[in-house]
Design a protein around this motif. Structure first.
Motif, PDB file in Angstrom:
ATOM      1  N   THR A 283      -1.050  -1.385  -1.749  1.00  0.00           N
ATOM      2  CA  THR A 283      -2.262  -1.362  -1.529  1.00  0.00           C
ATOM      3  C   THR A 283      -2.458  -2.563  -0.381  1.00  0.00           C
ATOM      4  O   THR A 283      -1.963  -3.520  -0.436  1.00  0.00           O
ATOM      5  CB  THR A 283      -3.571  -1.949  -2.500  1.00  0.00           C
ATOM      6  N   PHE A 285      -4.719  -5.156   2.206  1.00  0.00           N
ATOM      7  CA  PHE A 285      -5.816  -5.985   2.277  1.00  0.00           C
ATOM      8  C   PHE A 285      -6.145  -6.510   3.694  1.00  0.00           C
ATOM      9  O   PHE A 285      -5.046  -7.205   4.009  1.00  0.00           O
ATOM     10  CB  PHE A 285      -5.773  -7.119   1.347  1.00  0.00           C
ATOM     11  N   SER A 287      -8.490  -9.044   5.492  1.00  0.00           N
ATOM     12  CA  SER A 287      -9.448 -10.048   5.056  1.00  0.00           C
ATOM     13  C   SER A 287      -9.556 -10.711   6.708  1.00  0.00           C
ATOM     14  O   SER A 287      -9.174 -11.207   7.520  1.00  0.00           O
ATOM     15  CB  SER A 287      -9.085 -11.219   4.268  1.00  0.00           C
ATOM     16  N   SER A 331     -13.736  -8.666   3.137  1.00  0.00           N
ATOM     17  CA  SER A 331     -12.437  -8.316   3.028  1.00  0.00           C
ATOM     18  C   SER A 331     -12.423  -6.445   2.873  1.00  0.00           C
ATOM     19  O   SER A 331     -13.525  -6.144   2.307  1.00  0.00           O
ATOM     20  CB  SER A 331     -11.778  -8.467   1.931  1.00  0.00           C
ATOM     21  N   SER A 332     -11.499  -5.864   3.288  1.00  0.00           N
ATOM     22  CA  SER A 332     -11.561  -4.482   3.093  1.00  0.00           C
ATOM     23  C   SER A 332      -9.884  -4.233   2.541  1.00  0.00           C
ATOM     24  O   SER A 332      -9.004  -4.535   3.010  1.00  0.00           O
ATOM     25  CB  SER A 332     -11.740  -3.733   4.588  1.00  0.00           C
ATOM     26  N   SER A 333     -10.037  -3.319   1.398  1.00  0.00           N
ATOM     27  CA  SER A 333      -9.000  -2.808   0.907  1.00  0.00           C
ATOM     28  C   SER A 333      -8.532  -1.266   1.322  1.00  0.00           C
ATOM     29  O   SER A 333      -9.456  -0.337   1.192  1.00  0.00           O
ATOM     30  CB  SER A 333      -8.559  -3.034  -0.500  1.00  0.00           C
ATOM     31  N   GLN A 335      -5.746   1.923  -0.351  1.00  0.00           N
ATOM     32  CA  GLN A 335      -4.684   2.336  -0.972  1.00  0.00           C
ATOM     33  C   GLN A 335      -3.659   3.185  -0.165  1.00  0.00           C
ATOM     34  O   GLN A 335      -4.152   4.080   0.427  1.00  0.00           O
ATOM     35  CB  GLN A 335      -5.061   2.944  -1.963  1.00  0.00           C
TER      36      GLN A 335
END
Length: 410
Positions: A283, A285, A287, A331-333, A335
């Motif tokens: 994953t 991330f 930020s 923040s953005s994640s 997968q």
């Protein structure tokens, strides 16, 4: 001319030069006619004035007669102003104003503004006068209906070279406000006001040689600079409370004029990109911290070796978080989709404080061969161990049931 008032327009790239002289530094100055396309404000009572809306204006031409500007060698081809009917668009109202009584600092900037693709704000309005003063000057009688040329003189003007400034938190801001006043206009009163989102307050006032700061740390130029026409305001240690519109208002017994300066606070986002859970469920991330104002744009893309970038969908976003100083974080994640070739992932961040987006990228390697088989083997061994422990426990109870029963009773 009484004072400037409502709307904005451009300066023609044209002037007329008729005389030349040397200044104290030895530079040649020539007198030129500066021609500005202006708007004249009209109030709801159909009189030209200070309270007009943007929908209630008339076009006007302002000709500043024989303004001294440095001769840069490009004035020889200029001709005299031909008159309103032969100028831009047959403007019905024109003001030809002499500038004998005041100074126009940096007049050469006005002269070349349109040629350098800069916008000059030209504001014209009528300052109401009453009693003997109005009768002697005649301004109140003809200004609302004149069709043609009004001959006048500039007695008072306020200007700024920085109608919009941008600074970061904690920085030092200087808000420029210059003025020129005809001799004998009387003592000056200067007031700086702040307005933002329906709120307002005084920031600084100056009268009779004394200044008063209503905002901590604010200060204005010394008396010598004020005498030279500089009423600029200094604001150290900027905070978000300083963002907004500042009004520099300068008054005498006869005149009042103002300039509006917009101060914006900008903080650039700090961006980080990390990869977590790389082995099992990779994953990403991305930020962003410490940015202001709020609006920020984030997008993801993916590119395999030998391929073209494509949008990476399915990203999740956190809520905006605000720090104690007022800046924001987000923040953005994402997968990662397994790829046998691996792929480069990019996080692109756009913000008003950036001239171009910030782009961070990270390489996500393909899954290692045998990794899946190793996972299944490890899982199988774990379950075998659980079965063995359970079988051993059952065997122990079956071999010695009485002992087990006694232990349970005790």
């Amino acid at each position: 001319m009484g004072g400037p008032g409502l709307s904005a327009l451009l300066l023609f790239c044209w002037a007329g030069a008729t005389w030349a002289e040397l200044d104290e530094s030895g530079r040649i100055h020539r007198g030129v006619d500066l021609i500005l396309d202006c708007s004249l404000a009209k109030d709801d009572g159909h009189h030209w004035g200070l309270s007009a809306s943007k929908l209630n204006m008339a076009p006007a031409t302002l000709v500043l007669k024989q303004v001294p500007v440095p001769d840069d060698g490009m004035l020889d081809g200029f001709t005299d102003f031909p008159g309103v009917s032969e100028a831009q668009g047959d403007t019905p109202i024109a003001f030809e104003a002499s500038v004998d009584q005041v100074q126009l600092p940096h007049a050469e900037v006005l002269l070349h503004a349109a040629c350098q693709e800069k916008v000059v704000t030209c504001e014209l309005s009528h300052l109401p006068q009453t009693g003997q003063e109005a009768t002697s000057q005649g301004v109140a009688y003809f200004i609302s209906s004149i069709q043609g040329t009004v001959l006048a003189s500039v007695e008072f003007q306020v200007m700024t070279q920085t109608p919009s400034v941008q600074h970061s938190l904690g920085a030092f801001a200087s808000l420029h406000c210059g003025f020129s006043v005809a001799p004998g206009s009387g003592p000056l009163q200067i007031e700086w006001r702040w307005q933002h989102q329906g709120q307002g307050r005084r920031v600084y006032s100056w009268e009779a040689g004394k200044g008063q700061a209503l905002r901590a740390g604010a200060w204005m130029a010394s008396t010598e600079l004020l005498e030279a026409g500089n009423a600029s305001l200094a604001l150290p240690d900027l905070t978000l409370r300083d963002e907004g519109t500042y009004i520099c208002q300068i008054s005498t017994h006869q005149h009042q004029a103002q300039q509006i300066i917009h101060l914006s606070i900008l903080e650039t986002p700090k961006v980080r990109l990390n990869l977590v859970n790389e082995a099992s469920s990779p994953t990403l991330f991305c930020s962003m911290t410490g940015y202001y104002p709020l609006d920020v744009s984030v997008s993801w893309s993916r590119e395999e070796p030998g391929g073209s970038p494509t949008s990476a969908n399915g990203a999740y976003f956190s809520n905006h978080r605000q720090s104690s100083v007022g800046t924001y974080s987000l923040s953005s994640s994402l997968q990662v989709e397994p790829s046998p070739k691996g792929a480069t992932y990019r996080c692109q961040v756009s913000h008003v404080s950036l001239t171009e987006p910030i782009v961070l990228e990270i390489w996500v390697a393909p899954p290692e061969k045998g990794a899946s088989m190793g996972f299944f083997i490890a899982t199988g061994l774990f379950f075998l161990a659980l079965l063995f422990l359970g079988f051993w426990r059952c065997q122990a109870i079956h071999v010695n049931p009485k002992s087990h029963g006694l232990q349970s009773m005790n």
